[in-house]
Design an enzyme around this catalytic site. Structure first.
Site, short mmCIF file in Angstrom:
data_model
loop_
_atom_site.label_atom_id
_atom_site.label_comp_id
_atom_site.label_asym_id
_atom_site.label_seq_id
_atom_site.Cartn_x
_atom_site.Cartn_y
_atom_site.Cartn_z
N SER A 439 0.82 -1.21 0.00
CA SER A 439 0.00 0.00 0.00
C SER A 439 0.85 1.27 0.00
CB SER A 439 -0.97 0.01 1.18
OG SER A 439 -0.39 -0.54 2.30
N HIS A 460 -2.39 -2.19 -6.59
CA HIS A 460 -2.86 -1.77 -5.27
C HIS A 460 -4.37 -1.83 -5.19
CE1 HIS A 460 -3.40 1.47 -2.02
NE2 HIS A 460 -3.29 0.30 -1.48
N GLU A 472 -5.27 0.66 -8.25
CA GLU A 472 -4.18 1.50 -8.74
C GLU A 472 -3.13 0.57 -9.34
OE1 GLU A 472 -3.72 5.41 -5.91
OE2 GLU A 472 -2.93 3.57 -5.09
N ASN A 510 -3.35 6.62 -1.05
CA ASN A 510 -2.86 6.68 0.32
C ASN A 510 -2.04 7.94 0.58
OD1 ASN A 510 -4.13 4.41 1.14
ND2 ASN A 510 -2.38 3.06 0.88
P1 NAI Z 1 -2.24 -9.86 6.52
O1 NAI Z 1 -1.36 -9.79 7.71
O2 NAI Z 1 -3.69 -10.13 6.71
O3 NAI Z 1 -1.70 -10.98 5.54
C1 NAI Z 1 -0.34 -11.14 5.22
C2 NAI Z 1 -0.13 -12.60 4.97
O4 NAI Z 1 1.15 -12.77 4.39
C3 NAI Z 1 -0.18 -13.45 6.24
O5 NAI Z 1 -1.07 -14.52 6.06
C4 NAI Z 1 1.25 -13.96 6.34
O6 NAI Z 1 1.35 -15.26 6.90
C5 NAI Z 1 1.67 -13.96 4.90
N1 NAI Z 1 3.12 -14.01 4.73
C6 NAI Z 1 4.07 -13.36 5.42
N2 NAI Z 1 5.28 -13.71 4.95
C7 NAI Z 1 5.08 -14.57 3.95
C8 NAI Z 1 5.94 -15.31 3.08
N3 NAI Z 1 7.24 -15.17 3.20
N4 NAI Z 1 5.39 -16.10 2.15
C9 NAI Z 1 4.06 -16.21 2.06
N5 NAI Z 1 3.20 -15.58 2.86
C10 NAI Z 1 3.71 -14.77 3.80
O7 NAI Z 1 -1.99 -8.50 5.72
P2 NAI Z 1 -2.92 -7.78 4.65
O8 NAI Z 1 -3.76 -6.78 5.32
O9 NAI Z 1 -3.57 -8.80 3.79
O10 NAI Z 1 -1.84 -6.97 3.79
C11 NAI Z 1 -1.06 -7.60 2.81
C12 NAI Z 1 -0.45 -6.53 1.91
O11 NAI Z 1 -1.49 -5.78 1.31
C13 NAI Z 1 0.42 -5.51 2.63
O12 NAI Z 1 1.48 -5.15 1.78
C14 NAI Z 1 -0.52 -4.34 2.83
O13 NAI Z 1 0.17 -3.11 2.93
C15 NAI Z 1 -1.31 -4.41 1.55
N6 NAI Z 1 -2.62 -3.76 1.61
C16 NAI Z 1 -3.40 -3.88 2.71
C17 NAI Z 1 -4.63 -3.27 2.75
C18 NAI Z 1 -5.51 -3.41 3.96
O14 NAI Z 1 -6.46 -2.66 4.09
N7 NAI Z 1 -5.25 -4.38 4.84
C19 NAI Z 1 -5.12 -2.45 1.63
C20 NAI Z 1 -4.24 -2.45 0.49
C21 NAI Z 1 -3.04 -3.08 0.52
#
Ligand code: NAI
Length: 722
Positions: A439, A460, A472, A510
């Site tokens: 993000s 994004h 995006e 953002n």
């Molecule tokens: P989350 O914490 O729910 O999920 C992240 C997942 O990645 C976890 O299941 C974790 O086990 C996994 N993970 C970590 N290291 C890993 C690896 N080496 N190999 C495979 N899986 C791995 O986080 P979320 O909220 O889904 O965010 C994910 C990405 O999306 C981040 O970069 C965040 O900035 C971005 N994002 C998040 C938004 C939100 O509102 N939560 C909106 C837009 C983008």
């Protein structure tokens, strides 16, 4: 130009097909209206025709309504009113025809298209998911203007009609049959035959007399007792109108006049009769069409449509590569959301996380999204099963050798992102694309871990993925144009509105959100009350205020993203002390049921948590800050940053910036977006206010050079913004 209407008379039944040449959908342009008038003349005159069936020649659409292009060219309310009167007269004529017309509806039947169907003697809809009926005028700041406010309530009852007219929502064939909006539902393969048969029966039943036998599934004429009580009783109707008005005001905070105008038109018809009702409809249609709100909403409609045709690079650009199988890294909140929408579009998904528990949790989250669609009948049980089968999980990279695109959604941590990129790349086909859903982290920093950075970019998505319409696509100077066109086409296939954003910290949405939230937090530190800030910005038109938003997103997540942005943009984005202190105190927002607000066990927001003030600079002492001051500070911080994004080439155009802010961060649509809003205020006024604020809070409000320049030259972003 070739004709849009073709007529084929067989055994005294005219089969009329509407197929506007060169258009993807049928709309009532002026030439089409003229052809319809000529058709009605012929139906009246030609004694060899006793009934007609109206079909569409388009594969997926019936009639999408008025030609919005024509509408925006009208100089004022009087001309729009005249257009409405013409539409009403045309529909009246259809209704009174000697030769009954059967509307044979397959595909979207919207706005003026539905008003035409309402005037027909009989309506048949196909049971296809493509068939939807709606009066979506309010979504463009308009009201139905061709008799829809009169005919619909009389056909389906006041409540059901208000529900359709005030929300503009789509009604599927089955529901349309149940409410009486259509008389019959059939399989698409037999639409034409059944329509011809009904046309013949109408003739036999005595021309315009309705067919007496209700079809299976159709509601008996007259309707339910409740409906009778409400619709035929002045007191009952008064209650319904009052409730509709109250609910509309609660939803729109008075920012959208069209739904209220629609209620007025319908009410006038019930109180003063058909003629007065139609007069009110035309007059209010005219006023709505000339309103600023309609101009902004119609602008967004055109800008979004233009993006649908935009390949993402200078057109025509290289053809997109096929994408039928994707890999998703990280089965968390975002990964699962993306997997669900991909499976819905028939894309096969390979899902990878670090352990089985997380993979299973991700699969369960996908199931939840699809289950909701099943429960709301948007998909069938068989489609649900097929879509679930498309998603499979792994803790290693098996299956990744055949994916065309990988979307990375692991933790927001540069090193983690770089390491998964380096690990997955050697296992992929040589032309596979890797997209990060980061993000805030610049893509170029992640791509340094790649051996083919030209195939790396950002996708994004916004949360929740299945609801938020924006994507995006983040492009670095190295990204290959075909990688861009492929990902843009794929994003559209997932149903998203796609804007191209140049790689930079925070990208666009953002980045403009950061100073807005920061300003809200600074006001908290100065002593403004949590709920006062939220209330003021909801009054401005945001769906929730900035403090509620931070609680929703997670105070830790917002804080972290704020830090990355502050690092990149320096003093003007320096994070407010309050957010840092609140996170340090272990408050993460709604997910931990502890934030600025209190939450019940189910996570439902209660009041402000009074203990929060102990963590803020001003302590428990709350000072009064006017709504106008709160709005001015938070919104100017945001729109000034938007102008910087355009000035730096992070955005391609003001249109992208307006669509991006409305669909990504819920900037009030009736204001058109940050750039349209700057036009409304005038660049000179914006600069003047920014300078005043910057004197008080340097350097947070230093005006963007672009705005200074525009102010000097008295320029606008758009020639036509209100
Ligand atoms: P989350 O914490 O729910 O999920 C992240 C997942 O990645 C976890 O299941 C974790 O086990 C996994 N993970 C970590 N290291 C890993 C690896 N080496 N190999 C495979 N899986 C791995 O986080 P979320 O909220 O889904 O965010 C994910 C990405 O999306 C981040 O970069 C965040 O900035 C971005 N994002 C998040 C938004 C939100 O509102 N939560 C909106 C837009 C983008």
């Amino acid at each position: 130009m070739s004709a849009a209407l073709t007529v084929d008379v067989r055994d005294e039944i005219a089969l009329v097909t509407l197929d506007v040449p060169g258009a993807t959908v049928n709309t009532f342009t002026r030439p089409v209206r003229d052809e319809v008038v000529a058709l009605l003349d012929r139906l009246d005159r030609d004694q060899g025709i006793r009934a007609a069936v109206l079909l569409s020649g388009k594969a997926d659409g019936w009639i999408a309504g008025a030609d919005v292009e024509e509408l925006v060219e009208l100089p004022g309310a009087a001309e729009a009113e005249r257009l409405s009167r013409m539409g009403q007269e045309l529909m009246d004529r259809v209704e009174k025809m000697r030769t009954p017309i059967v509307a044979a509806i397959h595909g979207a039947c919207l706005g003026g298209g539905l008003e035409l169907a309402l005037a027909c003697a009989y309506r048949i809809a196909t049971e296809s998911p493509k068939t939807v009926l709606a009066l979506p005028e309010v979504q463009l700041g308009l009201i139905p203007g061709a008799g829809g406010t009169h005919r619909l309530p009389r056909l389906v009852g006041l409540r059901a009609a208000l529900d359709m007219i005030l929300t503009g929502k789509n009604v599927r064939a089955r529901k349309a049959l149940q409410t009486g909006l259509v008389d019959e539902m059939v399989h698409p393969a037999i639409l034409r035959d059944i329509a011809v048969r009904r046309a013949r029966e109408l003739v036999e039943a005595g021309g315009r007399d309705r067919l007496r036998q209700p079809r299976p599934g159709a509601r008996a004429r007259g309707g339910s007792t409740q409906r009778l009580l409400l619709d035929h009783n002045a007191l009952g109707r008064a209650v319904v109108f009052r409730q509709a008005r109250e609910q509309t005001l609660a939803r729109t905070h008075g920012h959208y006049p069209a739904p209220l105008a629609a209620i007025d038109a319908i009410r006038t018809g019930y109180l003063q009769g058909r003629t007065r009702g139609l007069e009110a409809e035309a007059r209010l249609f005219g006023i709505a069409a000339a309103s600023d709100v309609a101009k902004q909403l119609i602008f967004l409609f055109f800008a979004t449509n233009a993006l649908k045709k935009d390949p993402g690079v200078e057109p025509p650009g290289p053809p997109p590569l096929p994408v039928s199988k994707i890999g998703i890294l990280g089965t968390g909140f975002m990964g699962a959301g993306i997997a669900a929408i991909a499976a819905q579009r028939g894309v096969s998904v390979r899902f990878k996380d670090t352990d089985h528990t997380r993979v299973l949790k991700g699969l369960a989250a996908v199931r939840d999204v699809l289950q909701d669609r099943l429960a709301s009948r948007q998909i069938t049980r068989a489609e649900f099963d097929d879509q679930m089968l498309l998603v499979s999980g792994t803790v290693d990279y098996t299956g990744f050798a055949s994916v065309q695109l990988v979307i990375e959604a692991v933790f927001e941590d540069l090193e983690v992102k770089r390491s998964v990129l380096a690990a997955v790349e050697p296992l992929l086909p040589p032309d596979a694309i890797v997209a990060s859903n980061t993000s805030t982290i610049p893509i170029a920093r992640i791509a340094t871990a790649s051996s083919r950075p030209e195939r790396v970019l950002g996708m994004h998505f916004f949360s929740p993925v299945h609801k938020m319409p924006l994507l995006e696509v983040i492009v670095t100077p190295e990204t290959d144009p075909q990688v861009v066109t492929t990902v843009v086409a794929f994003g559209k296939r997932l149903g998203k509105t796609v804007i191209i954003v140049r790689d930079s910290p925070g990208f666009y949405a953002n980045r403009v959100l950061a100073p807005y939230i920061n300003e809200a937090a600074k006001m908290l530190d100065e002593g403004a009350a949590v709920d006062a800030i939220d209330r003021a910005l909801v009054a401005f038109g945001f769906p929730v205020g900035p403090i509620t938003l931070v609680d929703e997103v997670g105070i830790d997540v917002a804080g972290k993203s704020g830090e990355i942005i502050a690092d990149a943009y320096g003093a003007r984005m320096a994070p407010a002390a309050s957010l840092q202190r609140v996170v340090a105190a272990g408050r993460y927002g709604r997910k931990g049921r502890k934030g600025f607000y209190l939450y019940d066990q189910a996570g439902k927001k209660q009041g402000v948590d009074p203990t929060i003030y102990g963590l803020l600079s001003a302590g428990a002492q709350r000072s009064l800050m006017s709504d106008a001051e709160i709005q001015r500070r938070a919104v100017l911080a945001m729109i000034n940053e938007a102008a910087r994004c355009l000035e730096e080439g992070v955005l391609r155009s003001p249109q992208d910036g307006d669509v991006g802010a409305v669909f990504g961060i819920a900037f009030p649509p009736f204001r058109g977006g940050p750039f349209r809003y700057i036009d409304t205020l005038g660049a000179e006024a914006v600069v003047q206010q920014l300078e005043e604020l910057n004197d008080r809070f340097p350097p947070r409000f230093e005006p963007a050079n672009l705005l200074l320049d525009m102010s000097r030259k008295r320029e606008r972003f758009y020639p036509d913004s209100p």
